[in-house]
Write a protein that holds these residues in place. Structure first.
Motif, PDB file in Angstrom:
ATOM      1  N   GLY A  47       0.736  -1.051  -0.070  1.00  0.00           N
ATOM      2  CA  GLY A  47      -0.151   0.138   0.118  1.00  0.00           C
ATOM      3  C   GLY A  47       0.717   1.232   0.168  1.00  0.00           C
ATOM      4  N   LEU A  48       2.180   1.335  -0.450  1.00  0.00           N
ATOM      5  CA  LEU A  48       2.936   2.295  -0.312  1.00  0.00           C
ATOM      6  C   LEU A  48       2.863   3.176  -1.632  1.00  0.00           C
ATOM      7  N   VAL A  49       2.523   2.588  -2.737  1.00  0.00           N
ATOM      8  CA  VAL A  49       2.321   3.209  -4.004  1.00  0.00           C
ATOM      9  C   VAL A  49       0.908   2.914  -4.507  1.00  0.00           C
ATOM     10  N   THR A  50       0.412   3.504  -5.587  1.00  0.00           N
ATOM     11  CA  THR A  50      -0.581   2.973  -6.470  1.00  0.00           C
ATOM     12  C   THR A  50      -0.427   3.282  -7.759  1.00  0.00           C
ATOM     13  N   ALA A  51      -1.183   2.620  -8.655  1.00  0.00           N
ATOM     14  CA  ALA A  51      -0.982   2.842 -10.161  1.00  0.00           C
ATOM     15  C   ALA A  51      -2.201   3.412 -10.711  1.00  0.00           C
ATOM     16  N   GLN A  52      -2.216   4.190 -11.904  1.00  0.00           N
ATOM     17  CA  GLN A  52      -3.150   4.709 -12.555  1.00  0.00           C
ATOM     18  C   GLN A  52      -2.633   4.433 -14.083  1.00  0.00           C
ATOM     19  N   ARG A  53      -3.589   3.707 -14.688  1.00  0.00           N
ATOM     20  CA  ARG A  53      -3.565   3.766 -16.048  1.00  0.00           C
ATOM     21  C   ARG A  53      -4.129   4.943 -17.007  1.00  0.00           C
ATOM     22  N   THR A  54      -3.436   5.236 -17.992  1.00  0.00           N
ATOM     23  CA  THR A  54      -3.880   6.243 -18.857  1.00  0.00           C
ATOM     24  C   THR A  54      -3.456   5.547 -20.225  1.00  0.00           C
ATOM     25  N   GLY A  55      -4.357   4.969 -21.102  1.00  0.00           N
ATOM     26  CA  GLY A  55      -4.010   4.454 -22.044  1.00  0.00           C
ATOM     27  C   GLY A  55      -3.260   3.294 -21.876  1.00  0.00           C
ATOM     28  N   ARG A  56      -1.994   3.276 -22.535  1.00  0.00           N
ATOM     29  CA  ARG A  56      -1.164   1.966 -22.478  1.00  0.00           C
ATOM     30  C   ARG A  56      -0.023   2.362 -21.360  1.00  0.00           C
ATOM     31  N   ILE A  57      -0.133   3.414 -20.881  1.00  0.00           N
ATOM     32  CA  ILE A  57       0.726   3.984 -19.838  1.00  0.00           C
ATOM     33  C   ILE A  57       0.452   3.641 -18.269  1.00  0.00           C
ATOM     34  N   VAL A  58       1.052   3.175 -17.593  1.00  0.00           N
ATOM     35  CA  VAL A  58       0.785   3.090 -16.065  1.00  0.00           C
ATOM     36  C   VAL A  58       1.664   3.972 -15.396  1.00  0.00           C
ATOM     37  N   ARG A  59       1.256   5.134 -14.824  1.00  0.00           N
ATOM     38  CA  ARG A  59       2.095   5.725 -13.685  1.00  0.00           C
ATOM     39  C   ARG A  59       1.944   5.348 -12.223  1.00  0.00           C
ATOM     40  N   TYR A  60       2.863   5.532 -11.434  1.00  0.00           N
ATOM     41  CA  TYR A  60       2.813   5.211 -10.201  1.00  0.00           C
ATOM     42  C   TYR A  60       2.912   6.699  -9.327  1.00  0.00           C
ATOM     43  N   ARG A  61       2.409   6.308  -8.144  1.00  0.00           N
ATOM     44  CA  ARG A  61       2.456   7.745  -7.216  1.00  0.00           C
ATOM     45  C   ARG A  61       2.407   7.046  -5.821  1.00  0.00           C
TER      46      ARG A  61
END
Length: 116
Positions: free
Chosen positions: A83-97
């Motif tokens: 639970g330290l990072v989350t991922a968000q997909r935008t099209g083919r790209i997954v970004r972490y925060r």
């Protein structure tokens, strides 16, 4: 326990204060597990990079951290599981925060914001 010498308390209020402060031992174990995840230099590097990038994809994170995409992906799986990072997909790209406020604050102690 049978056979064990009886323990003698020297300062009862100190013992009570220690027990009150300790509280739920499961919470302490959870924090120890969290810290064990952070103790790895590669994972901590990734968290610092994610913090300063705000959002970043695996390949860019690998470049910033000086790691392979595969190593970054494996580390991110563990960081997500905790639970330290989350991922968000935008099209083919997954970004972490970052997803953990405590880790966010800790990073400020590890690597304070650069002065410009």
């Amino acid at each position: 326990m049978a056979g064990e010498a009886e323990r003698r308390v020297i300062d009862g209020p100190a013992v009570e204060a220690a027990l009150d402060g300790l509280g739920d031992r499961d919470v302490v174990r959870e924090w120890a597990e969290r810290f064990s995840v952070l103790a790895d230099p590669s994972r901590l590097t990734l968290l610092v990079c994610i913090h300063y990038a705000r959002e970043i994809c695996v390949s860019d994170l690998a470049v910033a951290a000086g790691m392979t995409d595969t190593a970054v992906s494996q580390a991110l799986r563990l960081l997500r599981a905790h639970g330290l990072v989350t991922a968000q997909r935008t099209g083919r790209i997954v970004r972490y925060r970052l997803a953990d406020a405590t880790v966010h604050e800790l990073i400020h102690h590890v690597r304070p914001h650069p002065q410009h």
